[in-house]
Scaffold this motif. Sequence first.
Motif, PDB file in Angstrom:
ATOM      1  N   ASP A 163      55.245  38.861  26.805  1.00 48.00           N
ATOM      2  CA  ASP A 163      55.220  38.999  27.871  1.00 48.00           C
ATOM      3  C   ASP A 163      54.203  40.045  29.181  1.00 48.00           C
ATOM      4  OD1 ASP A 163      56.324  36.595  30.360  1.00 48.00           O
ATOM      5  OD2 ASP A 163      56.234  38.740  30.684  1.00 48.00           O
ATOM      6  N   TRP A 164      54.582  41.190  28.863  1.00 52.15           N
ATOM      7  CA  TRP A 164      53.743  41.673  29.331  1.00 52.15           C
ATOM      8  C   TRP A 164      51.861  41.804  29.307  1.00 52.15           C
ATOM      9  CZ3 TRP A 164      58.008  45.747  27.957  1.00 52.15           C
ATOM     10  CH2 TRP A 164      58.303  45.901  29.324  1.00 52.15           C
ATOM     11  N   MET A 165      51.682  41.580  27.877  1.00 47.07           N
ATOM     12  CA  MET A 165      49.914  41.472  27.264  1.00 47.07           C
ATOM     13  C   MET A 165      49.331  39.707  28.030  1.00 47.07           C
ATOM     14  SD  MET A 165      49.851  42.353  23.799  1.00 47.07           S
ATOM     15  CE  MET A 165      50.873  42.342  22.803  1.00 47.07           C
ATOM     16  N   ALA A 166      50.021  38.881  28.160  1.00 48.02           N
ATOM     17  CA  ALA A 166      50.100  37.720  28.890  1.00 48.02           C
ATOM     18  C   ALA A 166      49.881  37.984  30.110  1.00 48.02           C
ATOM     19  CB  ALA A 166      51.235  36.351  28.858  1.00 48.02           C
ATOM     20  N   LYS A 167      50.392  38.375  30.865  1.00 49.03           N
ATOM     21  CA  LYS A 167      50.682  38.389  32.131  1.00 49.03           C
ATOM     22  C   LYS A 167      48.487  39.982  32.416  1.00 49.03           C
ATOM     23  CE  LYS A 167      55.092  38.974  34.119  1.00 49.03           C
ATOM     24  NZ  LYS A 167      56.346  39.886  34.898  1.00 49.03           N
ATOM     25  N   ILE A 168      48.679  40.831  31.542  1.00 48.61           N
ATOM     26  CA  ILE A 168      47.663  41.402  32.215  1.00 48.61           C
ATOM     27  C   ILE A 168      46.101  39.904  31.626  1.00 48.61           C
ATOM     28  CG2 ILE A 168      46.263  43.144  30.348  1.00 48.61           C
ATOM     29  CD1 ILE A 168      47.828  44.541  31.488  1.00 48.61           C
ATOM     30  N   THR A 169      46.673  39.363  30.539  1.00 48.29           N
ATOM     31  CA  THR A 169      45.267  38.570  30.073  1.00 48.29           C
ATOM     32  C   THR A 169      45.311  37.265  31.816  1.00 48.29           C
ATOM     33  OG1 THR A 169      46.103  38.540  28.072  1.00 48.29           O
ATOM     34  CG2 THR A 169      44.725  37.229  28.477  1.00 48.29           C
ATOM     35  N   LEU A 170      46.495  37.171  31.889  1.00 48.67           N
ATOM     36  CA  LEU A 170      46.053  36.418  33.415  1.00 48.67           C
ATOM     37  C   LEU A 170      45.599  36.696  34.124  1.00 48.67           C
ATOM     38  CD1 LEU A 170      47.214  33.264  34.918  1.00 48.67           C
ATOM     39  CD2 LEU A 170      48.763  34.429  35.452  1.00 48.67           C
ATOM     40  N   ALA A 171      45.867  38.103  35.038  1.00 49.37           N
ATOM     41  CA  ALA A 171      45.027  39.070  35.588  1.00 49.37           C
ATOM     42  C   ALA A 171      43.853  38.912  35.480  1.00 49.37           C
ATOM     43  CB  ALA A 171      45.990  40.189  35.501  1.00 49.37           C
ATOM     44  N   THR A 172      43.178  39.290  34.290  1.00 54.58           N
ATOM     45  CA  THR A 172      41.405  40.056  33.951  1.00 54.58           C
ATOM     46  C   THR A 172      41.157  38.221  33.794  1.00 54.58           C
ATOM     47  OG1 THR A 172      42.281  39.827  31.394  1.00 54.58           O
ATOM     48  CG2 THR A 172      41.975  42.202  32.540  1.00 54.58           C
ATOM     49  N   GLY A 173      41.814  37.475  33.084  1.00 56.64           N
ATOM     50  CA  GLY A 173      41.690  35.879  33.902  1.00 56.64           C
ATOM     51  C   GLY A 173      40.971  36.168  34.461  1.00 56.64           C
ATOM     52  N   LEU A 174      41.571  35.741  35.634  1.00 57.65           N
ATOM     53  CA  LEU A 174      40.707  35.675  36.661  1.00 57.65           C
ATOM     54  C   LEU A 174      40.209  36.621  37.007  1.00 57.65           C
ATOM     55  CD1 LEU A 174      44.911  35.112  38.994  1.00 57.65           C
ATOM     56  CD2 LEU A 174      43.058  33.849  38.008  1.00 57.65           C
ATOM     57  N   ILE A 175      40.047  37.485  36.765  1.00 54.12           N
ATOM     58  CA  ILE A 175      38.579  38.111  37.569  1.00 54.12           C
ATOM     59  C   ILE A 175      37.193  37.783  36.495  1.00 54.12           C
ATOM     60  CG2 ILE A 175      37.209  41.164  37.275  1.00 54.12           C
ATOM     61  CD1 ILE A 175      40.379  41.659  37.257  1.00 54.12           C
ATOM     62  N   VAL A 176      38.092  37.881  35.732  1.00 48.41           N
ATOM     63  CA  VAL A 176      36.872  36.950  35.007  1.00 48.41           C
ATOM     64  C   VAL A 176      36.495  35.525  35.989  1.00 48.41           C
ATOM     65  CG1 VAL A 176      35.495  35.411  32.917  1.00 48.41           C
ATOM     66  CG2 VAL A 176      37.328  37.724  32.622  1.00 48.41           C
ATOM     67  N   ALA A 177      37.266  34.653  35.842  1.00 44.30           N
ATOM     68  CA  ALA A 177      36.961  33.309  36.734  1.00 44.30           C
ATOM     69  C   ALA A 177      36.345  33.581  38.294  1.00 44.30           C
ATOM     70  CB  ALA A 177      38.306  32.995  36.568  1.00 44.30           C
ATOM     71  N   TYR A 178      36.322  34.461  38.806  1.00 41.14           N
ATOM     72  CA  TYR A 178      36.106  35.261  39.914  1.00 41.14           C
ATOM     73  C   TYR A 178      34.534  35.459  39.647  1.00 41.14           C
ATOM     74  CZ  TYR A 178      35.441  37.971  44.730  1.00 41.14           C
ATOM     75  OH  TYR A 178      34.847  38.357  45.113  1.00 41.14           O
ATOM     76  N   GLY A 179      34.235  35.810  38.592  1.00 38.64           N
ATOM     77  CA  GLY A 179      33.234  36.605  38.495  1.00 38.64           C
ATOM     78  C   GLY A 179      32.401  35.574  38.237  1.00 38.64           C
ATOM     79  N   TYR A 180      32.753  34.006  37.434  1.00 41.07           N
ATOM     80  CA  TYR A 180      31.871  33.272  37.571  1.00 41.07           C
ATOM     81  C   TYR A 180      31.578  32.153  38.661  1.00 41.07           C
ATOM     82  CZ  TYR A 180      33.634  33.122  32.141  1.00 41.07           C
ATOM     83  OH  TYR A 180      33.889  33.915  31.262  1.00 41.07           O
ATOM     84  N   MET A 181      32.547  32.399  39.747  1.00 41.37           N
ATOM     85  CA  MET A 181      32.321  31.816  41.031  1.00 41.37           C
ATOM     86  C   MET A 181      31.284  32.757  41.506  1.00 41.37           C
ATOM     87  SD  MET A 181      36.465  31.025  42.482  1.00 41.37           S
ATOM     88  CE  MET A 181      35.765  31.922  43.575  1.00 41.37           C
ATOM     89  N   LEU A 182      31.076  33.885  41.361  1.00 42.65           N
ATOM     90  CA  LEU A 182      30.274  34.854  42.137  1.00 42.65           C
ATOM     91  C   LEU A 182      28.541  34.581  41.833  1.00 42.65           C
ATOM     92  CD1 LEU A 182      32.305  38.673  42.638  1.00 42.65           C
ATOM     93  CD2 LEU A 182      31.175  36.131  44.296  1.00 42.65           C
ATOM     94  N   GLU A 183      28.776  34.296  40.368  1.00 45.30           N
ATOM     95  CA  GLU A 183      27.614  34.085  39.647  1.00 45.30           C
ATOM     96  C   GLU A 183      27.070  33.055  40.268  1.00 45.30           C
ATOM     97  OE1 GLU A 183      26.394  34.798  35.314  1.00 45.30           O
ATOM     98  OE2 GLU A 183      28.130  33.519  34.622  1.00 45.30           O
ATOM     99  N   VAL A 184      27.438  31.550  40.498  1.00 50.53           N
ATOM    100  CA  VAL A 184      27.220  30.654  41.045  1.00 50.53           C
ATOM    101  C   VAL A 184      26.606  30.805  42.458  1.00 50.53           C
ATOM    102  CG1 VAL A 184      28.164  28.263  41.316  1.00 50.53           C
ATOM    103  CG2 VAL A 184      28.370  29.198  39.392  1.00 50.53           C
ATOM    104  N   PHE A 185      27.169  31.977  43.303  1.00 53.80           N
ATOM    105  CA  PHE A 185      27.397  31.886  44.625  1.00 53.80           C
ATOM    106  C   PHE A 185      26.095  32.662  44.953  1.00 53.80           C
ATOM    107  CE2 PHE A 185      27.850  34.455  48.330  1.00 53.80           C
ATOM    108  CZ  PHE A 185      28.072  34.217  49.471  1.00 53.80           C
ATOM    109  N   TYR A 186      25.720  33.220  44.212  1.00 59.26           N
ATOM    110  CA  TYR A 186      25.031  33.836  44.447  1.00 59.26           C
ATOM    111  C   TYR A 186      23.284  33.772  43.812  1.00 59.26           C
ATOM    112  CZ  TYR A 186      27.822  38.347  45.430  1.00 59.26           C
ATOM    113  OH  TYR A 186      28.690  39.218  45.896  1.00 59.26           O
ATOM    114  N   ALA A 187      23.564  32.715  42.997  1.00 58.66           N
ATOM    115  CA  ALA A 187      22.662  31.449  42.630  1.00 58.66           C
ATOM    116  C   ALA A 187      22.112  31.107  44.004  1.00 58.66           C
ATOM    117  CB  ALA A 187      22.933  30.968  41.681  1.00 58.66           C
ATOM    118  N   TRP A 188      22.883  30.828  44.805  1.00 58.16           N
ATOM    119  CA  TRP A 188      22.779  30.088  46.347  1.00 58.16           C
ATOM    120  C   TRP A 188      22.565  31.039  46.755  1.00 58.16           C
ATOM    121  CZ3 TRP A 188      25.423  30.113  50.101  1.00 58.16           C
ATOM    122  CH2 TRP A 188      25.354  29.164  51.178  1.00 58.16           C
ATOM    123  N   TYR A 189      23.205  31.815  47.121  1.00 59.41           N
ATOM    124  CA  TYR A 189      23.500  32.763  48.599  1.00 59.41           C
ATOM    125  C   TYR A 189      21.735  33.257  47.924  1.00 59.41           C
ATOM    126  CZ  TYR A 189      24.890  35.885  51.705  1.00 59.41           C
ATOM    127  OH  TYR A 189      24.543  36.489  53.442  1.00 59.41           O
TER     128      TYR A 189
END
Lengths: 1087, 469
Positions: free
Chosen positions: B297-323
């Motif tokens: 359960d703890w490991m899954a939580k860390i996976t979720l947390a880091t996964g959200l950071i990664v998702a944020y990274g994907y968003m930023l990549e696209v954002f910077y491409a535009w910005y």
Amino acid sequence: METNENMPEKGHLDLEAFREKVAGQGGKKYWRSLEELADTPQFQQFLEDEFPNRSTLMQINRRDMLKFMGASIALAGLAGCRSVFLPVDKIVPYVKAPEELVYGKPLYYASAVTLGGYATGVLVEQHEGRPIKLEGNPDHPASLGALDSMSQAQILNLYDPDRAENVMDQGNISTWELFNAAVQTALTAQKAKKGAGVRLLTGAVTSPTQAGLIGKFMAMYPAAKWHVYEPAGLGNAFEGAALAFGKPVSTHYDFTKAKVIVSLDGDFLNPAEFPGSLKYARDFADGRRVQGKSGTMNRLYAFESMPGLTGSVADHRWPVKPSEVQSVAGYIASKLGVAGATGVLPKGVSATEVDLLVKDLKDSSGASIVVTGPNQPPQVHALTNAINAALTTMTGKIQIPAVSYTEPIEANVVAGTHSIQHLADDLKGGGVDLLLMLGGNPVYDAPADVMFGDALAKAKVAVHLTSHENETSAACGWILPQTHELEEWGDARAFDGTVNIIQPTIAPLFEGRSAIEVLAGLLGSPAGGYDLVRATWLPKMGVEPEKGWRKAIHDGWVANTQAAPVSPGAAKAPVLPTFPNTGLEISFRTDPTIYDGRFANNGWLQELPKPLTKLTWDNAAILSPSTAASLGLLQDEVIHLSHGGRTVVATTFIMPGHSNDCVTVNLGYGRTRGGSVACVGTDPETGEWDPKRWEDDGGGFNASALRTTHNMCFGFGAEIKKSDYQLDGLASTQGHSPLDDSRIHDERDVIRDFTYTNFISHLDERAKKDEEHHKEFEENNLFPDKVFEWDGPQWGMTIDMNTCIGCNACVTACQAENNIPVVGKVQVKKHREMHWLRIDRYYSEPEAVREDPNTIASPERNPLAGENPDITWQPMMCVHCESAPCEPVCPVGATVHSHEGLNQMVYNRCVGTRYCSNNCPYRVRRYNFLNFSDNQPNFSINTTPWSQRKIPGVLHEPKHQGIELLKMVNNPDVTVRGRGIMEKCSYCVQRINDARIESKKDGREIREGEIVTACQQACPTKTIIFGNIADENSAVAKMRKDPRSYLVLEEVGTRPRTSHLAKLRNPNPGIEALRRAAAPQPMEEKA
Amino acid sequence: MPKKPLNDVMITGEQSYASLDEAVGSMVLNQKRHKLPWYAMFLLGFSGVNVLGAAVTWLLYQGIGIWGNNWPTMWSFDIVNFVWWIGIGHAGTLISAILLLLRQQWRNSINRFAEAMTIFAVMCAGMYPLLHTGRPWVAAYWLLPYPNIMGVWPQFRSPLMWDVFAVSTYLTVSLLFWFMGLIPDFATLRDKSTNKVGRIILAIASMGWRGSNQHWHRYEQAYLLLAGLSTPLVLSVHTIVSFDFAASIVPGWNVTVFPPYFVAGAVFAGFAMVMLFAIPMRAMYNLKDLITDRHLDWMAKITLATGLIVAYGYMLEVFYAWYSANPYEFELLVYRRFTGPYAWAYWMLIACNVVIPQMFWAPVFRRNIFSLLFVSSAVTVGMWLERFVIIPMSLMNSYIPSANQPYYPTVWDFAMFGGTIGFFIMMMFLFIRFMPVINIFEMKVLLHDLMSKPPARTLPAEVPVGAGE
């Protein structure tokens, strides 16, 4: 001591014992060797023992010892009897070195190479007796220092391991003496019949010596016949001239005078179609060279079916089918008032536009040229002659018209295919006792309906002098190896009639002899080529013949031998033929790289991307996008292409700008014999076409099989059926990939092209914009933009895209100069070709229909643009960035900057991480993914252990007396790169260093123009200029400051040393206005 | 549906020090515990190693051309796999070092095999940078700054150069850290072993450990120091690996968000791999009392947390491409990735790394081994695709339109990739068999702590996570 010699345990066994043993074997037995038969340890020892029957030297008594020693000394002396008992070792040092020879320094000899009979003057670069490169002879009228890729690549043919090596008699190795004896017997038998059974077949002959010898031969055998067949010759032009003027003449164009040029399918920039193309290209480019604001531009209109070099640089281009060109010609002629000319413009060509064209022609009459090409029927040539005559006489202002005529340059002008047809008829009739073919390959390239192969079988004795054993040789009793032009003495005329002396630069590598030597042999008086050529020319050398002869050899050409202009009289407009015009039209064109197939075994040319299609290793069925769509065909689809009842398997290639309802096929492919490179697509065992090999290695299909005597240039009623083959067919170096949709955004400045008027009118505005960009760039830069400063030359290059015609001469020059390997089709398909220099082809919509004339717009905005787009050539090689992105990323510092501004590759240091290529915005770095350049048998290009594919043309076992021939073509001044190494354009650093050494020896600076890069040298249009940009007076520095000059991808901050100059177009303002008005309204800007 | 209660402790069942020794130690001492699944997995791994051997031999014989790499896609599977493996190697050190410093006791039962995973993954990763060079026989030492009479040094400005230091340091420190932690356990096994040969080997491996106070004192200090050393390494290695791309000028690579986004991605992939390994292993060797559902359960939580950071990274990549208003960047990131011919890779990546891990918001999916395995597999695939999307897809088309060419891998690309997976599996299963897979003495300490302290909550706590806390 008593010994029983049969007792093996003694360790003694002599021959007697073996004889006994063999004698004892009864019955029928087979053995592979004596060892097998008498396989005993003693026998093995006997074989291995240096002194049989003596177990050690100690057992030898004094007398025997002296005998052995005496014998040894005598045998040692035999080494001196080379050529008596031992093969001759030809590698000897110069006992007496040639004058001016400095080891490591090349010598240059003037000579000539021919293409379709017409010569181009060359300088042969020779290193220690080994020719390695052909360069244009700057003094030669047909070369002007440039050289096309086909002529340059002939150096590779010299070292082709597949060349015919020996005289072959019915498949057995024979000798020249035996051949001469045999042929003399045959000829003696013909004496009585005056040679009625003798036929001579040659290609186009311009050589006065050869023509003279043939003349003598014909005089000796008056009933013999001389036939000429040139599959891509100028027969139609001669026949057309005959129609117009009543006699064949050679037509010459002076593009320096031309202000308006109309090409009626006349690709005059294409060396495969016009022998004078190098000169024409130079003159054409000079006529539109713009420097700063000054300069005038000629205007080129092109009507053509398949986009060619000429169409690619035309200011207006109309795609019309080959058969429709005559209607256009007729229309123009009628508007110009040529008597008897009529013509209805084909669909898609607007009469208003052509009227404007005609007006343009009239306005600059005398300085206008209408040119048509060898693929048009004689009538169009005649009509063109009439048009030119009308234009010349229109004003009479011009003393020397832009179009002139001379007596035919060729010695024996034949019209079209009649000659080969007659020969085939005679052969079939059984009346040919002796057929002598000097070169050529009619079995492969003669019209299909002539059935030359069948006819040849009827010849009683067939002799083929040939460079390669090809399809024709296979059917001949005698095969004679022909010398390469770099191995022989000879002469030939250039397109303007100038006589060239061909001198050998290397002794024949094989048993070859030249055509004139063979002819001398046939005349019964064998003589060397030198004597024959000298005998022709010495009497014509004036008062000091020896001096004149030596000068001619030194210069490579005989002064004042241009053909004199003739006035052929008034030209008559011919009656134009009517074509059935049904169904799909098929157009046959010579191949832009391998010509009519004679260069099919040349790896450089096979891998040279064809100018427009960028295809390598293959030909294709080329279709326009809408024709392909209407036939339901996609790119790269394998089809059955039929014409006249014959069918070939071809691959589709969709070509924007191609005419509709027409398919273009290139000749020269589909070879079944003629060398390992030529026949990559056929199974070497069976000689059959093999789909798998074709897919992997290329080889194309034989378009000649669809060509008939009546449809040599184009035909009607071609049919296309989809095939069941699921093959991934073509290897193109650019485009036609799922990624390529020609998307060039407006913001991108990779290509700049303008119309001339727009360029002039927006000049200041654009300069201001550029300045703003620069300022912005400087301001936004975190670090001061400074590079290493050095008080010395700073090398740089400019490429004038305005004059680039995309002809590929530079690509081959670079390949020859820099030892660039050939990688094969399967590697090209993986995009691993090694050319340092590539000519990028960009399509764009014509400026008239762009939204903003200052930008390139994408075709997707305007669907019409895809049908007939503008074409822009951009030669691209390493631009030697001052702030090169490749340099800091190399972990071992294998690519570094020199203080003179070169971005250098240190091959020895390179470990091949390939990061430099990833970080190169120009993508000009090439990587040796496999061992491409090495000929060692251990390293093939197999990418799987179970396949046995080899690099086509690369020698895998030492042949030819242990010499790996292909290695001999390498330039010793340039490192040969091994596997795993990155490489790229070096600005020909070896030439820079050479010039530096020379200048240091003289204690001076390197002079302007002293360094000429290989690409610059070969370029017929002087598009490429190299030099010191730190010297403000240098040509390159001036070009760099030109308002058209821009740095590709400057915004990336790389500071390239190579700058490109924007392309200019000079469209007819009237037509431009018409098109702008008719252009579809631009779509809404995308959200 | 009622929520399934989760046993909120780190050790369950009737446990004593001896039972802990038995549960873990017997995996080494009693070789009969390894049954068919072990042999099956070992065989799988061993076959992979053979494939790897063949692929590498052929590669060395022929050259890079056996792969699908081309012009302009000079890097592809080679670097994709390198980055993927390095990423997988991140969880181990994070668990051992950072969680140690943060006094997260739940790390004790998973740190050992996570560290082993790190080492084997870095080994797999390390093969690629060397073998992907054109001339590995010289690349093997030319990238090192060794003094030589030619005075030639590596290019210190090159991120590949930094990689050499980053990866080799990481491997060295991880190896030391792992081995140090093993010493007391080797000593325990030495004392328990009844097999003479085993005893000798274990005695050598335990380096004379007697468990004296002084030993423990030294050990604790050294372990803490190493943890302090490794902590920045967790961040630095993948940061430096991301510099391989971020420091270039390639559109799609030259993104400042890469370092944190790569590190988060590495932890994300690493935890997914730990779960992928831990779940079958605890079933095979009956270790559910030591690796409890709570751990997962703890490991899954860390996976979720880091996964959200990664998702944020994907968003930023696209954002910077535009910005950034950089047309090359925009074209590549938006047009090519979203709709290009390899768009499937991008959308699969989004599905695997962004959409599917969102399941972990729901406790029910964090505690179900099937959903855990599903998400972990998806993340492992997704992280591979992420590197594929970044590396070859950015190279296929960049500045010069004429150089746009597609890329297709060959059988050898897959052979080498599959081969390293096989190597990893083989090494992990050898590790299970011959080394204590869970840190025995730390578990004993944990057990001691749990037993000596009055239980904070009644055992067994039937409190649903997230409900009562």
